[in-house]
Design a protein around this motif. Structure first.
Motif: not given
Length: 822
Positions: A714-727
């Motif tokens: 369902d294209n749930t956004p990553y949590p903010w900390w997971a977004q930082i890890i991905a970037l």
């Protein structure tokens, strides 16, 4: 006169001294000076104004008398016998000849030196002018000082710079000027980042040594034969991406609609980039970082990015292998646990294989913010996977080469068995029809082209750096053109071959589920679905390998132990495929440590053990209840996107920064053939342009569809900390190419340069027998090629006198009269 008396002594003039001139002059007589201090003698050559000067005796004004100063040292007068000896020497000294080079005239008198000095003080000037150092004096090491060397930069580099420029020679002794003090302090702080040696400056620049030190110019360990090398490259290129990722991506993107873009991308990106990587590794004889650093001083960041990308992939790749190990260990049972639902469990209904995978293998949490803990059986399987990789690579490339004979060939045996089982099963035609019947409407969908490009890079292992490291172990003279075609074609055919068997089994499974639904054997099913709709269904992210195939093996064989035997054979194939790719990924960043001298300092075995041990500890992240989500993050933002960027950087480096003329020369050096012009177009223009379009389109589509940094269906956004890890994963890998260019520019600004060591062959000796060939005029214009690829060897074309007349610089070597008209 004794040597002990060779000192400048001031004494009273003798009244009976013979007259030289009518004018009063003061004569200073110099003799070779004994530099050993003598407390009884004064060694100063010039008059001391503080000491008394005895006047000349009256009656001698008409004679030219020498006024000699009398000095006292420690209030003790000079011994009379010494004074008498000096006076006798002065009377016997002939008048000075002003044409002699060692005689100087001053306003006070004449200075005579019997031996040339490195630096002579004038009699009047109070300040000394230092003479510039000679060439042999510059090469002498300076006296040690308390400040440690910084970043490999020594005062020798400044000395060369000052002598080349207009600054005074004193800087060469005093060190850096005040204008360069800040860079020097900055480099002092970073001296431990890049260790270097005190080498002779090159062109006024000091070398920051990044080479293998003692290993330079030593032949690299090589594979036993060409077949072993090709198996290693094919085994590295052929992996899980061919067996589970290719069928999955084809399933998601329209089956046959995906095959057409995939073939086009192989031609315009896959083959040219494979050729670039093999040429770079075989020509520059090192890991990715050293190979690109030797190719061009601005390109070493590509290799570092590849090493980090290989590190990220190897971390989660062996965690996927742990799934195969779990299934393999559980296959030693008559009743396979994934073929039936556990008793008294309402969550398991019609798909026990998916239930077993999600609850017994990965034990996954519903999302990243729910649950915690480590799945210890899965982590134990991961440790086993890393231990197997460590044992296989323990003895280096020779060990890998021998292991490759099994790990690269066994999967084809197993794929052949699965192919015949699949194509002879009931309903196989439905799966094959979906695979080869194209959906032409999806050819205009940019997502399909994007998926095709990502799949080619991932399945062919392009951009990891492992192929570069493997190519560096081959002899210099090896046909990389043939190897590139063979590896990429075998890899692509393996993907299709695996897809044939898997889609056949998928068709069989789809027909079986459709039949059960219409016979009311499956509760809550949708009878309106067709068999093609069942084929389209994807069970999970790892679907076709760990779920669909688990069901298919039981459906195909109903004998007592048939399912267990096929299960063991199939998952052993998955293990061998994963191990091949794990070898290449580990070699990708281990070769960087080797080229940086880490293995030389700590030993290869200890370095290999440390890498595997640290990776095994880090694997707890992927063995947790959120492990599948972290694998998705590392796969997308630490692998696929990084690989596509690496492909773009490699095309730019080979075709534009290094110079396409140099790349074409290297290609001919390795293969003894010219680079075909279609591949010139692909490497220089079409390849990088198509990748750039893919990258731009990918970011535009994800932002437009609001799929950027999302997960789950369902294209749930990553949590903010997971977004930082991905970037962080993404930028920490791709940033090194542009950052490396800036670092190199700064290093050049402070008059330094990176030294990446020498290759293990004599380049000048190797090229002297290459016969030049002429490049067509249109290739010279479009690709910036020289008229002849090896103009330094034009003497090899001495049978063409017209050519010799056009290049008179080579006429001397040919011993031909260039004035002759032909």
């Amino acid at each position: 006169m004794d040597n002990n008396d060779e000192n400048n002594i001031a004494l009273e003039p003798q009244s009976e001294a013979p007259a030289q001139n009518n004018s009063e002059e003061q004569v200073s007589v110099e003799t070779p000076v004994d530099e050993t201090p003598n407390p009884a003698l004064d060694i100063d050559n010039s008059p001391d104004p503080d000491l008394p000067v005895e006047p000349a005796e009256p009656g001698n004004n008409e004679e030219d008398t020498a006024q000699v100063e009398a000095t006292e040292y420690e209030q003790e007068p000079s011994p009379p016998e010494k004074i008498t000896a000096v006076v006798a020497h002065a009377e016997s000294t002939p008048p000075p000849d002003y044409n002699e080079p060692n005689v100087e005239r001053s306003s006070k008198g004449i200075s005579i030196s019997e031996a040339p000095k490195a630096a002579q003080k004038p009699t009047e000037a109070p300040k000394a002018s230092k003479k510039p150092k000679k060439a042999h004096e510059e090469s002498k090491p300076k006296e040690p000082h308390s400040d440690p060397p910084s970043f490999g930069y020594t005062n020798k580099g400044y000395a060369d710079d000052n002598q080349a420029g207009s600054s005074s020679g004193s800087k060469s002794e005093e060190g850096p000027s005040s204008s360069s003090s800040y860079p020097q302090k900055l480099l002092d702080k970073t001296k431990n980042v890049f260790k270097s040696k005190d080498e002779e400056p090159t062109g006024g620049k000091t070398i920051v040594d990044m080479s293998e030190a003692a290993e330079a110019r030593e032949p690299r360990e090589q594979y036993d034969n060409l077949f072993q090398y090709l198996l290693a490259c094919i085994g590295f290129a052929v992996g899980l991406g061919n067996v589970w990722r290719f069928p999955k991506v084809a399933l998601e993107n329209g089956g046959g609609a995906f095959i057409i873009p995939w073939i086009i991308v192989i031609i315009i990106q896959g083959i040219p980039l494979m050729m670039v990587e093999l040429v770079v590794g075989q020509r520059f004889r090192g890991g990715p970082m050293h190979s690109y650093g030797r190719m061009n001083k601005f390109c070493w960041g590509i290799g570092l990015s590849m090493g980090l990308g290989s590190l990220y992939v190897s971390l989660f790749y062996n965690s996927i292998l742990s799934y195969a190990f779990m299934y393999f260990f559980n296959s030693f049972s008559k009743d396979l646990p994934w073929l039936s639902c556990p008793t008294n469990n309402s969550d398991c209904t019609s798909n026990p294989a998916q239930f077993y995978f999600e609850n017994s293998i990965v034990n996954s949490a519903p999302d990243l913010e729910t649950g915690s803990g480590v799945v210890w059986p899965l982590y134990f399987a991961t440790v086993v996977a890393w231990f197997v990789v460590f044992l296989a690579m323990l003895v280096g490339v020779q060990s890998v080469g021998k292991v490759i004979y099994f790990t690269a060939l066994y999967p084809y045996l197993m794929l052949t068995i699965l192919f015949f089982i699949g194509v002879t099963s009931d309903g196989a035609e439905h799966g094959l029809e979906y695979l080869f019947e194209p959906d032409w409407s999806k050819l205009g969908d940019f997502t399909v082209w994007q998926a095709a490009s990502e799949q080619v890079f991932f399945s062919a292992s392009l951009g990891f750096g492992g192929l570069i490291a493997m190519a560096s172990y081959m002899p210099v003279k090896n046909n990389t053109f043939r190897d590139s075609i063979v590896i990429i074609v075998v890899n692509s055919l393996t993907s299709l071959y695996a897809a044939l068997g898997i889609f056949s089994i998928k068709g069989h499974m789809a027909k079986d589920e459709w039949t059960k639904c219409h016979s009311n054997e499956t509760p809550n099913c949708d009878p309106s679905l067709t068999i093609r709709d069942y084929v389209k269904q994807d069970d999970a992210s790892a679907g076709l390998v760990f779920i669909a195939m688990a069901k298919a093996l039981d459906l195909i064989d109903n004998t007592e132990y048939g399912a267990s035997v096929l299960s063991m054979m199939f998952y052993l194939m998955i293990i061998t495929l994963g191990l091949d790719s794990a070898f290449g990924s580990l070699e990708g960043y281990l070769s960087i440590l080797k080229d940086l001298g880490v293995t030389k300092k700590f030993g290869y075995k200890l370095t290999l053990f440390a890498c595997c041990f640290a990776s095994g500890l880090f694997a707890m992240l992927f063995s947790s209840v959120h492990g599948s989500f972290f694998i998705d993050i590392f796969d997308k933002y630490g692998s696929v996107l990084v690989l596509v960027f690496m492909g773009l950087f490699e095309f730019i480096a080979a075709g534009w920064i290094y110079g396409f003329n140099n790349f074409a020369r290297d290609f001919k050096l390795l293969t003894d053939m010219k680079l075909p012009w279609p591949f010139m177009i692909l490497i220089k223009f079409i390849g990088p342009l198509s990748i750039l379009i893919t990258l731009i389109g990918q970011f535009v589509l994800e932002i437009k569809d609001d799929k950027f940094l999302t997960y789950l269906d369902d294209n749930t956004p990553y949590p903010w900390w997971a977004q930082i890890i991905a970037l962080l994963l993404f930028f920490s890998a791709v940033i090194w190419f542009p950052l490396g260019i800036l670092i190199t520019c700064y290093i050049n600004r402070v008059r330094k340069t990176f030294g990446w060591g020498e290759v293990d062959f004599d380049y000048e000796e190797l090229i002297k027998d290459i016969k030049p060939s002429k490049n067509p005029r249109w290739q010279q214009i479009i690709f910036s090629l020289d008229e002849y690829d090896y103009p330094e060897n034009l003497e090899l074309l001495s049978d063409n006198p017209k050519l010799v007349r056009r290049f008179p610089n080579n006429a001397a070597a040919l011993d031909i009269n260039t004035d002759t008209k032909f």
